[in-house]
Write an enzyme that holds these catalytic residues in place. Structure first.
Site, mmCIF file in Angstrom:
data_model
loop_
_atom_site.group_PDB
_atom_site.id
_atom_site.type_symbol
_atom_site.label_atom_id
_atom_site.label_comp_id
_atom_site.label_asym_id
_atom_site.label_seq_id
_atom_site.Cartn_x
_atom_site.Cartn_y
_atom_site.Cartn_z
ATOM 1 N N LYS A 118 0.823 -1.217 0.000
ATOM 2 C CA LYS A 118 0.000 0.000 0.000
ATOM 3 C C LYS A 118 0.852 1.261 0.000
ATOM 4 C CE LYS A 118 -4.387 -1.739 1.498
ATOM 5 N NZ LYS A 118 -5.553 -1.665 2.333
ATOM 6 N N LYS A 201 -4.891 -8.898 -6.740
ATOM 7 C CA LYS A 201 -6.088 -9.137 -5.928
ATOM 8 C C LYS A 201 -7.231 -8.192 -6.322
ATOM 9 C CE LYS A 201 -6.442 -7.513 -1.701
ATOM 10 N NZ LYS A 201 -7.167 -7.269 -0.451
ATOM 11 N N LYS A 204 -10.971 -2.885 -3.426
ATOM 12 C CA LYS A 204 -11.801 -1.663 -3.462
ATOM 13 C C LYS A 204 -11.044 -0.503 -4.075
ATOM 14 C CE LYS A 204 -13.667 -2.476 1.152
ATOM 15 N NZ LYS A 204 -12.494 -2.972 1.889
HETATM 16 N N1 AQP Z 1 -9.818 -10.176 -3.395
HETATM 17 C C1 AQP Z 1 -10.160 -10.764 -2.259
HETATM 18 N N2 AQP Z 1 -10.391 -12.080 -2.202
HETATM 19 C C2 AQP Z 1 -10.766 -12.685 -1.040
HETATM 20 N N3 AQP Z 1 -10.932 -12.007 0.115
HETATM 21 C C3 AQP Z 1 -10.713 -10.689 0.099
HETATM 22 N N4 AQP Z 1 -10.790 -9.739 1.050
HETATM 23 C C4 AQP Z 1 -10.470 -8.525 0.521
HETATM 24 N N5 AQP Z 1 -10.185 -8.663 -0.769
HETATM 25 C C5 AQP Z 1 -10.316 -9.990 -1.083
HETATM 26 C C6 AQP Z 1 -11.162 -10.012 2.422
HETATM 27 O O1 AQP Z 1 -12.197 -9.110 2.784
HETATM 28 C C7 AQP Z 1 -12.043 -8.778 4.162
HETATM 29 C C8 AQP Z 1 -12.045 -7.284 4.330
HETATM 30 O O2 AQP Z 1 -10.973 -6.674 3.684
HETATM 31 P P1 AQP Z 1 -10.684 -5.147 4.033
HETATM 32 O O3 AQP Z 1 -11.714 -4.285 3.476
HETATM 33 O O4 AQP Z 1 -10.522 -4.972 5.475
HETATM 34 O O5 AQP Z 1 -9.294 -4.854 3.440
HETATM 35 P P2 AQP Z 1 -8.529 -5.341 2.215
HETATM 36 O O6 AQP Z 1 -8.161 -6.770 2.369
HETATM 37 O O7 AQP Z 1 -7.404 -4.391 2.075
HETATM 38 O O8 AQP Z 1 -9.607 -5.186 1.048
HETATM 39 P P3 AQP Z 1 -9.510 -4.367 -0.243
HETATM 40 O O9 AQP Z 1 -10.746 -4.497 -1.002
HETATM 41 O O10 AQP Z 1 -8.261 -4.750 -0.974
HETATM 42 O O11 AQP Z 1 -9.449 -2.896 0.288
HETATM 43 P P4 AQP Z 1 -8.478 -1.741 -0.100
HETATM 44 O O12 AQP Z 1 -8.502 -1.639 -1.588
HETATM 45 O O13 AQP Z 1 -9.069 -0.535 0.592
HETATM 46 O O14 AQP Z 1 -7.148 -2.130 0.434
HETATM 47 C C9 AQP Z 1 -10.753 -9.423 4.653
HETATM 48 O O15 AQP Z 1 -11.081 -10.618 5.329
HETATM 49 C C10 AQP Z 1 -10.016 -9.703 3.379
HETATM 50 O O16 AQP Z 1 -9.146 -10.812 3.507
#
Ligand code: AQP
Length: 341
Positions: A118, A201, A204
């Site tokens: 990040k 991955k 969001k």
């Molecule tokens: N691509 C994914 N596949 C499976 N699980 C996922 N999770 C996130 N992306 C995937 C799971 O969703 C939960 C919440 O995630 P989060 O919002 O706390 O943070 P993150 O993992 O950083 O999700 P994002 O979408 O990638 O957010 P941004 O873009 O803001 O960093 C967790 O259980 C995560 O494993």
């Protein structure tokens, strides 16, 4: 005290840093729903304090927090069975987070791959909160003495850190106070990949909306995104080993399996030999059938935000019945003076 002496309790959270996507649903929320019936107590959290580790417009943050709560409920998390909260309404998360900032070691934090991803080349300019994020996450979990944490695969390292923090705290203070939490990383889609790049991955924060399926996308948008999803030119194999070296094909098959609640082998037994022109419409139909009822219910819940706020306020009250005594006991262990009770 061993893990088994702690009452099984589930905690997990999602950041309201954007809209919910299919990765969050398949990697995390689907398992949240089944686990609420498997253990006596489950707590699910919109981790708004984590979200602000990167800039959030205040109005968007409020909207996304309520929409995330609506997404949880619409997916099947019942506020009667689970405690639903937004993190900032339960101040013990941040208070224990500070204690854990003093337990976690710089070297441990510097190894966190999510921070490195990040922060990228901008590490000197990101917030201190982004660096400390995993210590707060450990507090989110351990302030409930949670024993099980359902998450996607990307959170594995943060959960190992949570175990390290609990172990070091217990060791340093000579107590067996915090449980050694078990990660629950299960299913065919623990790591859903971007529709535009099978090595990245689904996320969001990806600037390309076409890279993800949002839980609020309508049927046409879902179909269009799947139609345009990157694939290769070969037909689908009949066995899982035929997906090796084909990340985009593997991703779509994993998504199908997770949505249909069947194994990858079962999917391939059905679709092996088909090309993507035939498989993609099957996947679209399945995704629309599974996601449309959820997005419809989310929209209905979002038409009454005051009701969502009431659910979160009640959740915070229930949560604090657990977190206040655990934080007080932590303060006693650490040697903080407070009035005798
Ligand atoms: N691509 C994914 N596949 C499976 N699980 C996922 N999770 C996130 N992306 C995937 C799971 O969703 C939960 C919440 O995630 P989060 O919002 O706390 O943070 P993150 O993992 O950083 O999700 P994002 O979408 O990638 O957010 P941004 O873009 O803001 O960093 C967790 O259980 C995560 O494993």
């Amino acid at each position: 005290m061993t893990q088994s002496t702690f009452t099984p309790r589930v905690f997990s959270g999602i950041q309201p840093s954007g809209g919910l996507h299919l990765g969050n649903y398949l990697g995390a929320i689907k398992r949240f729903v089944t686990m609420q019936d498997e253990v006596a107590q489950s707590i699910y959290c919109m981790v708004d304090l984590h979200a602000i580790t990167v800039w959030q417009d205040p109005k968007d943050l409020q909207h996304n927090t309520r929409e995330l709560a609506a997404g949880f409920i619409a997916s099947g998390i019942s506020p009667e069975k689970s405690i639903l909260i937004n993190q900032s309404q339960v101040p013990e998360h941040a208070q224990l987070g500070w204690i854990f900032n003093c337990v976690a070691r710089m070297g441990w934090m510097q190894r966190m791959t999510q921070f490195k991803d990040k922060a990228g080349k901008n590490a000197q300019n990101v917030s201190l909160g982004l660096f400390g994020y995993p210590a707060l996450m450990a507090a989110d979990i351990l302030v409930y003495h949670a024993t099980h944490v359902p998450v996607g695969d990307d959170q594995k390292q943060h959960l190992e850190l949570t175990r390290d923090i609990a172990t070091k705290f217990n060791h340093d203070y000579g107590v067996d106070f915090f449980p050694i939490t078990e990660p629950v990383i299960e299913g065919a889609a623990t790591r859903v990949m971007s529709l535009r790049d099978g090595d990245k991955k689904m996320s969001k924060s990806d600037p390309s909306d076409a890279s993800r399926i949002n839980m609020t996308d309508d049927a046409d948008t879902i179909a269009k995104k799947i139609r345009k999803a990157k694939t290769d030119a070969d037909a689908l194999p009949s066995e899982a080993k035929g997906l090796e070296g084909r990340p985009e094909a593997r991703n779509l098959v994993n998504i199908y399996a997770a949505l249909a609640d069947i194994s990858v082998d079962q999917v391939l037994a059905d679709v092996g030999g088909k090309n993507f022109g035939a498989f993609k419409p099957m996947l679209s139909d399945l995704a629309v059938a599974k996601l449309s009822p959820i997005s419809g219910e989310m929209a209905r819940l979002m038409s009454d935000p005051a009701e969502i706020d009431r659910i979160l306020a009640k959740g915070a009250q229930q949560a604090r019945e657990i977190t206040v005594p655990i934080l007080q006991k932590t303060y006693d262990i650490v040697g903080m003076v407070r009035p005798a009770v």
